[in-house]
Design a protein around this motif. Structure first.
Motif, mmCIF file in Angstrom:
data_model
loop_
_atom_site.group_PDB
_atom_site.id
_atom_site.type_symbol
_atom_site.label_atom_id
_atom_site.label_comp_id
_atom_site.label_asym_id
_atom_site.label_seq_id
_atom_site.Cartn_x
_atom_site.Cartn_y
_atom_site.Cartn_z
ATOM 1 N N ALA A 165 46.423 44.585 23.653
ATOM 2 C CA ALA A 165 46.219 43.447 23.695
ATOM 3 C C ALA A 165 47.572 42.423 23.758
ATOM 4 N N ASP A 166 48.421 42.890 22.556
ATOM 5 C CA ASP A 166 49.309 42.124 22.390
ATOM 6 C C ASP A 166 50.500 42.136 23.539
ATOM 7 N N SER A 167 50.575 43.508 24.103
ATOM 8 C CA SER A 167 51.540 43.688 25.258
ATOM 9 C C SER A 167 51.144 42.821 26.460
ATOM 10 N N LEU A 168 49.813 42.904 26.612
ATOM 11 C CA LEU A 168 49.402 41.903 27.753
ATOM 12 C C LEU A 168 49.496 40.515 27.468
ATOM 13 N N GLY A 185 35.448 47.674 31.763
ATOM 14 C CA GLY A 185 36.089 48.920 31.135
ATOM 15 C C GLY A 185 36.589 49.938 31.991
ATOM 16 N N GLY A 186 37.595 50.664 31.599
ATOM 17 C CA GLY A 186 38.056 51.572 32.531
ATOM 18 C C GLY A 186 37.735 52.973 32.075
ATOM 19 N N LEU A 195 38.754 47.217 28.413
ATOM 20 C CA LEU A 195 39.967 46.440 28.847
ATOM 21 C C LEU A 195 39.611 44.949 28.746
ATOM 22 N N LYS A 196 38.265 44.367 29.117
ATOM 23 C CA LYS A 196 37.843 43.217 28.797
ATOM 24 C C LYS A 196 38.144 42.694 27.324
#
Ligand code: WTA
Length: 640
Positions: A165-168, A185-186, A195-196
């Motif tokens: 989440a931080d990188s995104l 989700g993946g 993912l969400k």
């Protein structure tokens, strides 16, 4: 590469050479004499709305290729293919995480999906020039979203689905995207990445995002913010079917892709339209030898540049069938790749050394269960391949009949730069061989003088090339400093290389503070900043230790606050901290608590010493320049 004692060479097999897309060696000379003309000829194989006025404007470090030309990348990958009669040909052959779960899109179907999604983006207020963030698993919606962006001239910024989440959040904020495309989700390797949920965490601090599109893949419940979040399918149902492709300038931005460098902050590598597609299309055709009947499988994730260039844009602009695989090599069994190849009749397999070494370990049993006779060409990219892994790949996967192309390039170069041409080049295991025609590289010594003949030094690209990065997003000064300050009009690669008597290049690895873990670039500083953000940590130094399977493994030396003691729990906490800040692929393998770090009198950390200790070497070389040489004993003790 110490293991290389004998140098065996491999000629292109006769049958392969006969049918190869390039079979005339004079092309090297032609391209050398007139490289602008050479690249212009490649560009003419694409569709342009308007031809360029000049091939190249070079005002170092700024290059413009095909100046004044107008084209659209999605048009080239879709409409142009349909116009040439490929409407009913399979464009994307998708294979899910579970064997047998598959979806295919013909060129016509893919075009329709892309046009519709382009209208979805427009409906959400995306205009030409507005960056769109994409955080998706390996599902067809990912290339569809990218091509839709390209169609309307919105630069995409794809964030690898395993990033945290931080990188995104940081990547969204750097490019100030209005729209995020993600999924519930993946699934991968039988597990699901939420993912969400990750995106929701990132979205708490991304003020620019107005809309979120959520593709449904894993089917789990997710929170949908009223007025902001909409499902992919609902939006597609409402969208118009037709969306004409924008006429883009050759130098308009196609995409931004973040890549690790030697500071804590990833660089937003910027690629533009005309030059990038020219190089990617030409190298797919000449190096990967893609032809009408091929089933081409580039097994990189689209979140990395290899997936951008050789899963999406290269194969589609050549009208090829490209395989997109959602899963992992080991799920549900160690033979999954061979199963995918057999069932889909894959003819070209483009992989990575780390994957090949993992297969080597398992022995040949998983391979023997499958018929791999459809294969005709093998490739590798991402890190140096040791000759033993090369030979193993050649013998066990290629059954001695498939040439191997070891392709050297970078996120920054956009496309393949050094590689054999499979129908022409005699290969040597471990060597990426020669620069692609129209590409000029050299080796320089530490004083920045070119080395004559055979030798070892720093790899340099001496002339501009069409797929080169144009800048670092919103940071032209960092662009200039990182790549051009040292040599002016020549690109400093930050890789070491060796050239032999035949002019063949072997890449020896990074010379900056970037690690290469399983082919993923991770900056030592990124991991260090994640560690020092933990309240118990005062200072840390991170290095890549040699690792048989991954190429490098991350080792972190950590100085704790006050008299705090290290413990197993703290080790776990720190590893999780890095996972949370960057992603699971950056999680350190080893954490070593130490009272001090080896520093020179000027305060620079001697990473060579840290590497030596981590690799268990007794002789650490000259340590007399250390401010306090006794640190070395402390370090050795801390590790034992
Ligand atoms: C390394 C991946 C040796 C190199 C396309 C480069 C390689 C970095 C090879 C770029 C190869 C890539 N042989 N080393 N065939 N291919 N590398 O940006 O250190 O993720 O600088 O791009 O990977 O990694 P990137």
């Amino acid at each position: 590469m110490a293991e290389e004692t004998k140098v065996r060479t491999y000629e292109p097999p006769e049958e392969f050479a006969r049918d190869a897309n390039v079979d005339d060696a004079s092309i090297y000379e032609e391209a050398e004499q007139d490289y602008e003309g050479f690249w212009a000829e490649r560009a003419r194989e694409m569709h342009w709305f308007r031809e360029w006025d000049r091939v190249l404007d070079w005002d170092p470090p700024e290059a413009q290729w095909f100046v004044g030309g107008k084209l659209n990348v999605a048009y080239n990958c879709l409409d142009y293919q349909v116009e040439q009669g490929r409407g009913d040909k399979t464009a994307i052959l998708w294979e899910g995480d579970e064997p047998g779960d598959s979806r295919t899109f013909t060129y016509s179907e893919l075009k329709s999906e892309v046009e519709r999604f382009a209208n979805v983006l427009k409906g959400l207020g995306v205009e030409k020039g507005d960056p769109v963030a994409i955080y998706l698993p390996m599902i067809p919606e990912l290339p569809i979203a990218m091509l839709a962006c390209a169609r309307i001239g919105a630069p995409h910024s794809v964030v690898f689905g395993a990033f945290s989440a931080d990188s995104l959040r940081d990547r969204i904020n750097d490019c100030v995207a209005k729209v995020l495309v993600t999924a519930d989700g993946g699934p991968r390797g039988g597990k699901v990445t939420p993912l969400k949920a990750n995106a929701d965490e990132a979205l708490e601090d991304t003020p620019s995002i107005e809309s979120v599109v959520v593709a449904q893949r894993s089917g789990e419940d997710v929170d949908m913010a009223e007025g902001r979040d909409r499902y992919w399918n609902d939006l597609m149902d409402e969208a118009d079917a037709e969306c004409p492709a924008e006429e883009m300038d050759s130098e308009d931005i196609l995409y931004i892709l973040y890549s690790s460098g030697s500071t804590g902050k990833p660089k937003g590598i910027v690629h533009t339209t005309g030059g990038y597609l020219t190089q990617v299309k030409a190298t797919t055709k000449w190096v990967l030898d893609v032809k009408e009947d091929d089933v081409f499988w580039c097994q990189a994730d689209i979140g990395w540049v290899t997936g951008h260039s050789y899963l999406v844009y290269g194969p589609l602009s050549n009208g090829a069938t490209t395989v997109q695989f959602e899963g992992t090599p080991s799920y549900p069994g160690p033979d999954r790749h061979w199963d995918v190849i057999e069932r889909n009749g894959v003819t070209i397999y483009y992989s990575a050394p780390t994957v090949i070494r993992a297969f080597m370990k398992q022995g040949t049993e998983p391979i023997e269960k499958h018929d791999l006779s459809s294969l005709r060409l093998l490739g590798t990219v991402g890190e140096p391949i040791n000759p033993r892994a090369w030979e193993w790949y050649h013998e066990n996967i290629g059954k001695g009949r498939c040439p191997i192309v070891d392709t050297w390039w970078q996120t920054e170069t956009g496309g393949i730069m050094i590689s054999p041409l499979p129908g022409l080049t005699t290969t040597k295991p471990g060597s990426a061989t020669r620069p692609f025609p129209g590409i000029f590289v050299d080796i320089y010594d530490e004083d920045d003088n070119p080395i004559e003949g055979a030798g070892k030094g720093n790899l340099v690209i001496t002339k501009p090339w069409p797929g080169m990065l144009r800048t670092i997003y919103k940071d032209p000064e960092r662009f200039r400093k990182t790549y051009w300050e040292r040599l002016g009009d020549k690109y400093f690669v930050e890789d070491g290389a060796e050239r032999d008597e035949d002019g063949y290049y072997t890449i020896t690895g990074r010379i900056d503070d970037v690690m290469n873990v399983s082919g993923h670039r991770i900056g030592t500083m990124e991991v260090e900043s994640a560690l020092v953000s933990h309240k118990a940590v005062v200072e840390s130094a991170v290095i890549g230790r040699h690792d048989e399977d991954k190429g490098q493994a991350i080792v972190a030396y950590v100085i704790l606050e006050g008299d705090r003691e290290g413990s197993e729990d703290l080790i776990k906490e720190l590893k999780d901290q890095v996972r949370k800040a960057i992603g699971p692929h950056a999680r350190p393998e080893e954490i070593i608590f130490t009272p001090d770090l080896p520093k020179t009198r000027s305060g620079k950390i001697m990473r060579r010493v840290l590497r030596g200790v981590a690799e268990g070497e007794d002789d650490l070389g000259d340590v007399s320049t250390l401010a306090d040489p006794s640190v070395v004993d402390d370090l050795k003790e801390a590790r034992s």
